[in-house]
Each structure stands twice: as C-alpha cells, then as structure tokens.
Design a protein around this motif. Sequence first.
Motif, short mmCIF file in Angstrom:
data_model
loop_
_atom_site.label_atom_id
_atom_site.label_comp_id
_atom_site.label_asym_id
_atom_site.label_seq_id
_atom_site.Cartn_x
_atom_site.Cartn_y
_atom_site.Cartn_z
N VAL A 14 48.51 58.38 82.45
CA VAL A 14 50.00 58.10 82.81
C VAL A 14 50.68 57.83 84.50
CG1 VAL A 14 50.76 60.37 82.37
CG2 VAL A 14 52.65 58.52 81.40
N LYS B 220 53.62 54.55 80.19
CA LYS B 220 52.02 53.98 79.72
C LYS B 220 51.09 53.46 79.87
CE LYS B 220 55.37 54.41 75.58
NZ LYS B 220 55.35 54.64 74.13
N ASP C 23 59.23 50.20 75.34
CA ASP C 23 58.36 51.53 74.18
C ASP C 23 56.68 51.10 74.26
OD1 ASP C 23 60.61 52.84 74.51
OD2 ASP C 23 60.77 52.44 71.90
N TYR D 29 56.80 52.20 78.78
CA TYR D 29 57.41 53.51 79.45
C TYR D 29 57.65 54.90 78.73
CZ TYR D 29 58.39 49.81 83.32
OH TYR D 29 58.68 48.79 84.01
N TRP D 30 57.76 55.64 78.83
CA TRP D 30 57.65 56.77 78.46
C TRP D 30 58.95 57.30 78.36
CZ3 TRP D 30 54.34 58.99 74.47
CH2 TRP D 30 53.63 58.74 74.54
N PHE E 294 58.26 63.54 76.60
CA PHE E 294 56.85 62.78 77.17
C PHE E 294 56.72 64.11 77.29
CE2 PHE E 294 53.75 62.95 80.22
CZ PHE E 294 52.50 62.47 79.28
#
Length: 339
Positions: free
Chosen positions: A201, A245, A260, A263-264, A269
């Motif tokens: 990540v 992500k 989504d 991205y988180w 997260f």
Amino acid sequence: RKMRLSRRERIERRRSSTDLVRKQTGQRDFSQPHAAIFQKMPTADELAAQLVDIHNLCPKESAKPASNSNFVSRNLMFPFSITPSLNRRPVRSLLAITISLFLLCAASRAERKTAVFMADGFDFPVGKPDAEGYYKARGYTANGHLGEDWNGRGGGDTDLGAPVYSTAHGLVLFAKNYYHGWGNVVIIRHAYQEGAQTKYVDSLYGHLDQIQVRYGQHVKRGQQVGTIGTGGGLYPAHLHFEMRKDIRVGMARQSFPKDDSVYWSGTHFINARRKLAVANATVLAPIDTFSAATGKADTTTPSGFILPSIRPSATPQPGTTVPGRYDDLRKMLEEKKAK
C-alpha cells in the motif's frame, strides 16, 4: 563368411578414418545427436550458475563480466532450445539465446524490487499515534475527495509547521514539490502481512511545508517525514493524506479510477491494522511502479478548499471582500446566516 568379415573390416576402417578426419578438422559427430545432447545436458547447479550469468548480462543490473565474452556463443545451454536442428544451425540457436536474454532483461526491469521493512502496524500521520489534537476536516469519498484532510483543533493556520509522521515502516518513493495545487508531496510504500499474503500500500502526504526525507530512504513508523503546510499558500494549513491500494498511481491520479478499487479510506484502513503480525523483518517490495504523470493538474482539486467560482483576483464590491480560501468563504457564509 570371408566376404562378410572383409565387409565389416571395410566399414570399421571407414569409420576410423572418418573419426580421424573429424578430430583433425574439429567437426562434430551427428550420427547419434540425442545421445550427444543428453551427455552434455547441464546439471541443476550448472544451469543455475548459467542463469546467474545471464542475469548479469542485463545492463541495468550489473556490468557484463569480461570472462563471459564467449559465454553465449560457446557454453550457454538451454533445456528448451537444445535440439539437433539448432545444433546444426548456429544462427537459430543464437536467435533463441538472444530472445531469451531479451525476455530475462525485460522481466528484470519490470520486476525491480528492493528490501523494505515489514509494517508491524499503522498509526495516524498527525498527533501520533492516535491523531491527538487533530480532527478530520474532510474524509474520503469515492469519485470525490480521494483522501483525508487533517486539521489542528485550533483551526486556521494554527497547525502550520506541525510534524507529519510516516504511518508505518516503509520506503520513500516520491519526495518533491509537485506544484499543480499539491505543493510538497511525499509518497511511501509499505509492505504488510494479511493472512498468508504479503500486500503493498502507498501512503501520500500532501501540501507539506517542508520535506524531511529523500527518495529511496527507509523510514520507520512514527518517523517525521515533513511538516504541515498550505500548498504554497493556496489552502489553510492542513495535511492531505491518502492510502492507495493500487501502487501504480504515483502522481498520475487522472489515469486511474477514483473509487474503492484504487483507494482506501485512510481512517478505516489504519483502525483495522493498528497492530500486525510480522513473519519476516524485511520483504522484497516492487519499486518503479508509478505511471508516468502527464504534467497536468488533476481535474479535482486535491484538498477541495478552493472552489472554482471563487476567484481571488476578481474586483470586490464596495464593503465586501473576495474570499481566497475555503475558511474565508465559510466565515462569510456563517456571518450571513447570523444576520
């Protein structure tokens, strides 16, 4: 019977004379090609050593050793390319070797990796470890605001110059002023274990006043990477924070979906991974994965603080002021409501 014996003798003499000529001229015997091939098949250790030598031929990995000048032409043996036809045709053999080298070099470049510390948990990037003294002024929204804006509880620019921390152990892959409304930006790659899998990540820290790390630097969780800024005076002081992500994004957000799948939500997260099990202290993580940025600014402003309809250069009406930042606009709206 005498005729048969003499015939055998003639055949043996012919073979012996042929072998003698071959030895003198250096010719190879193709009468039993398969036996000759399998006699010269390399062992597993020899093949591994040969593959290491091939890897050394890649220009970006290491310089070509002088001892390998005739390695490809004379000693290289591939299990999938050794056939009698290739032995008879050196051009085809050389072509197969060249293609193999090209594929190995390309794979090496595409999969460049380096050792990074495994994350043993994630903390918030301000007010470590629990964002003490800060609040989330704006959260993550798919197809909208793709990160989180963290402000000091004092409001305004009271948090200007406050420290920004790495959310976890990782490797700095971007640290420079990107302009385009971003200002100073730092991107850190993190490796973490989830179940039996190793995942990756990227964390992004935007609008920084100062950058205190450099490209290629290893950082620990809670290590200071910069200070809160205003994006060059465009916004009130705050930290724009993203968790990604997809580790290909880099600064080319406009080339990827804004949802989504890429991205988180940073807060979700982090809260789900405050403490993590670590199987190994380090792991090989891919690098050089960022897509090339076009140089154009994102169609959406990273922080969302500047509204397109608000133009600081516009001529103000008598008795009014032109808000240049989101905080000013919010204050004006509140004053109007109060009246």
